[in-house]
Write an enzyme that holds these catalytic residues in place. Sequence first.
Site, PDB file in Angstrom:
ATOM      1  N   ASP A   1      -0.094   5.126   1.094  1.00 39.32           N
ATOM      2  CA  ASP A   1      -0.297   6.033   2.233  1.00 39.32           C
ATOM      3  C   ASP A   1      -0.386   5.262   3.550  1.00 39.32           C
ATOM      4  OD1 ASP A   1      -0.760   8.593   0.687  1.00 39.32           O
ATOM      5  OD2 ASP A   1      -2.339   7.352  -0.159  1.00 39.32           O
TER       6      ASP A   1
ATOM      7  N   ASP B   1      -1.472  -0.808   6.010  1.00 36.91           N
ATOM      8  CA  ASP B   1      -1.682  -0.265   7.360  1.00 36.91           C
ATOM      9  C   ASP B   1      -3.140  -0.214   7.774  1.00 36.91           C
ATOM     10  OD1 ASP B   1      -2.412   3.162   7.291  1.00 36.91           O
ATOM     11  OD2 ASP B   1      -2.188   1.946   5.478  1.00 36.91           O
TER      12      ASP B   1
ATOM     13  N   ASP C   1       0.866  -1.166   0.000  1.00 38.28           N
ATOM     14  CA  ASP C   1       0.000   0.000   0.000  1.00 38.28           C
ATOM     15  C   ASP C   1       0.913   1.230   0.000  1.00 38.28           C
ATOM     16  OD1 ASP C   1      -2.371   1.637   0.471  1.00 38.28           O
ATOM     17  OD2 ASP C   1      -1.677   1.793   2.540  1.00 38.28           O
TER      18      ASP C   1
END
Length: 215
Positions: free
Chosen positions: A11, A168, A9
């Site tokens: 961000d 995250d 991922d």
Amino acid sequence: MKFKAVLFDLDGTLVNSLIDIADSINKVLQERNFPTHSYEVINDFIGSGLRNLVTKALPETHKDEATIESTFQAMMTNYRENCTNKTIAYDGIMELLDELKSKNIKLAVLSNKADELTKKIGLTLFPDYFEIVMGLKSEATKKPNPAAAIEISKDLGFSTEEFLYVGDSGIDMQTAKNANMHAVGVLWGYRPEEELVTEGAQSIINHPLELLELL
């Protein structure tokens, strides 16, 4: 070696982009005389694409489609020009990428951020690491839909079982599970450990270099 590729991922995983995102949406909100938000609040809006972030940021009285669309377009215009001002790689990420590259592990990025912005940030901050940098091309393929992740696995020539998927958020863990990739949750990003575990994280790491232990 079981795992031959890593899908990241963007961000909250590779980069901390909170300040640039928050500054852009708050500027657009301020121009429209709407209330702005703290970094902490905007942190909770991140993860499902900028259009969804704009929808959450608007006042409840102004969530009609026309306002959402015009605010989203203004946000995109502003953010496009400012998306790399204060966005930086998290501590340990560059060292991790160097180690993975030295081991000939194939690397890719998949984000719910618009494709053009994902590519701009990914290729500006990490010009020599990733085989594929892909953002959101249509709402239909937004994570946790696994279609883009599976497409990346095919393009790199590996089965999904040979991928570590690193993210995250709960959405990332769902995407990994849906794509049949090993879900790795990171604790330096925007979401708490409880969310990652609840949504299917198979491994949890506190620092980027801990990923190497999974290889």
